[in-house]
Structures are given as structure tokens and as C-alpha cells.
Design an enzyme around this catalytic site. Sequence first.
Site, PDB file in Angstrom:
ATOM      1  N   ASP A 134      38.737  31.407  45.313  1.00 46.85           N
ATOM      2  CA  ASP A 134      39.523  32.199  44.372  1.00 46.85           C
ATOM      3  C   ASP A 134      39.028  33.636  44.428  1.00 46.85           C
ATOM      4  O   ASP A 134      37.867  33.904  44.129  1.00 46.85           O
ATOM      5  CB  ASP A 134      39.372  31.644  42.946  1.00 46.85           C
ATOM      6  CG  ASP A 134      40.402  32.254  42.004  1.00 46.85           C
ATOM      7  OD1 ASP A 134      41.451  32.725  42.482  1.00 46.85           O
ATOM      8  OD2 ASP A 134      40.149  32.262  40.787  1.00 46.85           O
ATOM      9  N   TYR A 136      39.602  37.853  43.444  1.00 52.38           N
ATOM     10  CA  TYR A 136      39.631  38.598  42.171  1.00 52.38           C
ATOM     11  C   TYR A 136      40.199  39.967  42.532  1.00 52.38           C
ATOM     12  O   TYR A 136      39.589  40.976  42.300  1.00 52.38           O
ATOM     13  CB  TYR A 136      38.181  38.668  41.669  1.00 52.38           C
ATOM     14  CG  TYR A 136      37.924  39.139  40.266  1.00 52.38           C
ATOM     15  CD1 TYR A 136      38.545  38.553  39.165  1.00 52.38           C
ATOM     16  CD2 TYR A 136      37.005  40.166  40.032  1.00 52.38           C
ATOM     17  CE1 TYR A 136      38.247  38.976  37.880  1.00 52.38           C
ATOM     18  CE2 TYR A 136      36.696  40.585  38.753  1.00 52.38           C
ATOM     19  CZ  TYR A 136      37.327  39.974  37.669  1.00 52.38           C
ATOM     20  OH  TYR A 136      37.014  40.386  36.396  1.00 52.38           O
ATOM     21  N   HIS A 141      43.667  43.368  36.438  1.00 52.72           N
ATOM     22  CA  HIS A 141      43.043  42.173  35.834  1.00 52.72           C
ATOM     23  C   HIS A 141      41.519  42.326  35.780  1.00 52.72           C
ATOM     24  O   HIS A 141      40.893  42.033  34.757  1.00 52.72           O
ATOM     25  CB  HIS A 141      43.420  40.918  36.635  1.00 52.72           C
ATOM     26  CG  HIS A 141      42.677  39.687  36.218  1.00 52.72           C
ATOM     27  ND1 HIS A 141      42.936  39.031  35.028  1.00 52.72           N
ATOM     28  CD2 HIS A 141      41.663  38.997  36.814  1.00 52.72           C
ATOM     29  CE1 HIS A 141      42.113  37.983  34.926  1.00 52.72           C
ATOM     30  NE2 HIS A 141      41.335  37.944  35.995  1.00 52.72           N
ATOM     31  N   GLU A 207      45.946  31.346  34.677  1.00 51.90           N
ATOM     32  CA  GLU A 207      45.889  32.554  35.498  1.00 51.90           C
ATOM     33  C   GLU A 207      47.023  32.488  36.497  1.00 51.90           C
ATOM     34  O   GLU A 207      47.141  31.528  37.269  1.00 51.90           O
ATOM     35  CB  GLU A 207      44.538  32.658  36.213  1.00 51.90           C
ATOM     36  CG  GLU A 207      43.379  32.894  35.246  1.00 51.90           C
ATOM     37  CD  GLU A 207      42.091  33.355  35.930  1.00 51.90           C
ATOM     38  OE1 GLU A 207      41.880  33.003  37.114  1.00 51.90           O
ATOM     39  OE2 GLU A 207      41.313  34.072  35.276  1.00 51.90           O
ATOM     40  N   ASP A 241      45.374  28.941  38.014  1.00 56.80           N
ATOM     41  CA  ASP A 241      43.938  28.670  37.914  1.00 56.80           C
ATOM     42  C   ASP A 241      43.590  28.531  36.433  1.00 56.80           C
ATOM     43  O   ASP A 241      43.154  29.485  35.789  1.00 56.80           O
ATOM     44  CB  ASP A 241      43.199  29.850  38.566  1.00 56.80           C
ATOM     45  CG  ASP A 241      41.692  29.739  38.447  1.00 56.80           C
ATOM     46  OD1 ASP A 241      41.189  28.628  38.261  1.00 56.80           O
ATOM     47  OD2 ASP A 241      41.032  30.794  38.546  1.00 56.80           O
ATOM     48  N   GLN A 248      33.566  29.438  30.346  1.00 59.59           N
ATOM     49  CA  GLN A 248      33.335  30.409  31.432  1.00 59.59           C
ATOM     50  C   GLN A 248      32.353  31.496  31.004  1.00 59.59           C
ATOM     51  O   GLN A 248      31.432  31.847  31.733  1.00 59.59           O
ATOM     52  CB  GLN A 248      34.684  31.020  31.838  1.00 59.59           C
ATOM     53  CG  GLN A 248      34.600  32.049  32.959  1.00 59.59           C
ATOM     54  CD  GLN A 248      35.955  32.737  33.212  1.00 59.59           C
ATOM     55  OE1 GLN A 248      36.966  32.381  32.631  1.00 59.59           O
ATOM     56  NE2 GLN A 248      35.952  33.729  34.079  1.00 59.59           N
ATOM     57  N   LYS A 261      36.384  26.477  35.213  1.00 60.07           N
ATOM     58  CA  LYS A 261      37.468  26.768  36.145  1.00 60.07           C
ATOM     59  C   LYS A 261      37.918  25.567  36.975  1.00 60.07           C
ATOM     60  O   LYS A 261      38.918  25.668  37.664  1.00 60.07           O
ATOM     61  CB  LYS A 261      36.992  27.844  37.131  1.00 60.07           C
ATOM     62  CG  LYS A 261      36.817  29.211  36.511  1.00 60.07           C
ATOM     63  CD  LYS A 261      38.153  29.912  36.435  1.00 60.07           C
ATOM     64  CE  LYS A 261      37.973  31.391  36.194  1.00 60.07           C
ATOM     65  NZ  LYS A 261      39.262  32.079  36.284  1.00 60.07           N
ATOM     66  N   THR A 357      44.025  36.495  39.429  1.00 58.78           N
ATOM     67  CA  THR A 357      45.099  36.780  38.477  1.00 58.78           C
ATOM     68  C   THR A 357      45.758  38.110  38.796  1.00 58.78           C
ATOM     69  O   THR A 357      45.068  39.085  39.099  1.00 58.78           O
ATOM     70  CB  THR A 357      44.515  36.837  37.054  1.00 58.78           C
ATOM     71  OG1 THR A 357      43.702  35.697  36.864  1.00 58.78           O
ATOM     72  CG2 THR A 357      45.616  36.873  36.007  1.00 58.78           C
TER      73      THR A 357
HETATM   74 MN    MN Z   1      41.462  32.832  39.165  1.00 59.43          MN
END
Ligand code: MN
Length: 424
Positions: A134, A136, A141, A207, A241, A248, A261, A357
Amino acid sequence: MDKTNNPDLRSWIEVEKGSDFPIQNLPFGIFRRPGKPPSAATRIGDTIISLHALSTHSCFKDKGFDPDVFNRPVLNDFIALGKLFGRKVRECLSALFNEDNPLLRDDTQAKEEILFPVQDVEMMMPVKVGDYTDFYSNEQHATNLGTIFRDAANALNPNWKHLPVGYHGRSSSIVISGTPIHRPKGQTKPDSSSFPEFGPTRQLDYELEVAFIAGKATLLGEPVSIAEAEDHIFGLILFNDLSARDIQKWETIPLGPFLGKDFGSIVSPWIITLDALEPFRIPGPEQQPPVLPYLSFKGNHHFDIHIEVYLQLPGQKEVRVCSTNYKNIYWNMVQQLAHQTVNGCNINVGDIYSSGTISGMDPGSYGSMIELTRNGTRPVRLPDGSERRFIEDHDTIILRGYAEKNGLRIGFGEASVTILPAKD
Ligand code: MN
């Protein structure tokens, strides 16, 4: 441009106006009919086309591959043949289902074995996922979350504009649209307390992401250069997600997301090929400061894909809570893949690499609840008068996406999930 992208093409299969699946799309997925084993399919309008049944009608004869790859419960073996074969199959389908082609159109018996109404089938996971990363990669975001978890002045970490930040996620809990997910339990630590507590998350979130599926394996020790990266990418899917923000927040320092997650990530069933999305390529944002040479690319590798989130409360109509675009990512998919492999990390067919996201500049385009409600401090008001700070039990979250230009719409369908109460 490939002739399968021609906006003027029409199929003899009915396609309603606004459908995600015109003859120019021809995505790949796995379906199952009651009592039958799963196998490969494509879709035009609301009609599922069995690729396995088609292959027994000699449709893919002499194409240089064994059409038995369509008679499998996942697409990995077909995808592993390479993009050239994926392209050949799309070309073959485009010709066969063209409105002017009588071959199958006028063969009533064959059609009964090959075509099925979408409501009569169940869609399955399209691939066996080996590894999942994943990223970022959306600046807005990352800025919004950095502001919430740290402060506005230090929202973006010093590395953010130099490398596509990501973490290794978990593939075992990636599930197909329609699979319900129980609210996870875990450790959280309220700010007011000095000791953690255990229980169901109070901050369940989604997400909105777009993921690419790897189409070509590599050997350990051999990086994929940025120039070759697209050759290793088969297509795109929508990816939700799911995230438990309170879990988290407590667990994430210093090694990143963990149990907050990996309790369920939801994918849309159809893999949309990069070939189908070719008309929607666009340049990305200017990257300043300049990136290191291994991340420097030529050509256009961003795609103009409109993506949305809908929220449906129990017994209510769905409400759109986010409208944004895949083009808002800062780091594109070839940069992500070049970075993922630059150290020699090998990849496999069916791996999922998700964007992170995707938010835009205004709150209507924020791709998660934590951004939309500023960490739960400003609830979203819904038309029936109810409000949400985070996701509650029995809420349904639906992601949708499509690209549209010159009367051509290539859509993803949806990735939907209903949240069930935590298990006892
Ligand atoms: Mn994510």
C-alpha cells in the site's frame, strides 16, 4: 491508438447508456454460476461472457496460447502469458462481439452456453494475491493525515517528495466486493488515558484507492527499470483499504500500520486493462524537487479516472460522500513499481500495489472519513438527518470509478462492503 478503443464501436450485446462496460472495455474477471466451478469471464453491458466456454467454441484457437488458462479459479496463469496475449484476446473479443459480426450473434445455442445475465452469477477474487503493497502517493491525503496525527507544519515527512512512501500489507485478508467484514477489535489508547484498552474499534474508516495488478514476475535481485515498468502492469482495480484509526494510531510508531489495516481490504471484481484505459492517459503534476534518476520517467503515466465513495446506512438510500480522481496521485504507477523493485525485491503475477488514499483539494473530494470529519470532530450530516463521524455497524461503503471522454466511458463497476458488528 488500439482499434479496440475506437469510441464508434458497438456490440450486438445490449449496452445501456452510462454502462461501465461497453465493448471498448472488455475487462477480465472470475465468475461462478450456481453449482459450477469458477472460470474466467469478460463483460459487455450486463452480460457476462464465459471465456472458458468461448474457448471450447474455438474462439481462441491458433492464438499461440493454451485456452485452458481460462478454465482456472484465478486469472494468474492467463495474466502470466504476457500483455501481448491479453491484447490478442481483447482484439478477438472486440471483433466477435462487434454488431456487424454474425458468427456468435446468430448462433442461439452457442450463446446459451457462453452468455449469462450478470444477476445470475457470482463474481470471485480475480487473482491469487501473493504480495500486497500500500503506497501513500497522494499529497493531499498525506498532508491531511500528517496534520491530524502530527501538525500542519510537519504534515509531510522529509522523505515524502523524494520517494513513494509505502508499507508491505497483508494479502490474506484482501476480499472480493460484497464480502462483509466484522468490526475489528484491538488495542487502543485514548489520549486521556496512560494505559491501553482492548475492544472493538471506535474509529472504523475506509480508504478510496486504485490499485494495479502485476502482470509479469521478476527474479530476486533484478530491479524493474522505470522504462520497463508498464510492461509489468496488467491492469487496475478499485481498492478499499479499511482502516481502524484508533488501533492504527496507537500501534503505528515506529514500524507503520499493522492490525489497524489488515482485517479486510475490498477489491472490485473486474481488472480494467491499461489497454482499455489508453485514451485516458494524462501528464501528472510537476515534481519538485526533482526526483532521483531511477524515478524519472518519460511519457504519460497518470490516468484521468473519476472515483467516488457512497455511504449507505441501513434501510436508507446510498449517499455520495466523496468525488475525486486518480489523476490526483503525485507518484504514478511506474514510479511506484520502479521504487518497489530498485533494491532487487522480486515481484509476482497477481501482486497488488495500491495507490494510497486519493483526495483532492476540497472536503468533497477527501477519500476517507478521518479527513472528511477532521478526525471525527466535524460529523458528516446525511440527508435523513443522521450523522457519521466514522463508520458504524451495518453501514455499507461502495467505491465506484470510471473514465469518460468523447462519449466513451470505461468503468470499474464497484467495490462494496457492509460492516458487521464485532464478533463476541
Ligand atoms: Mn491505504
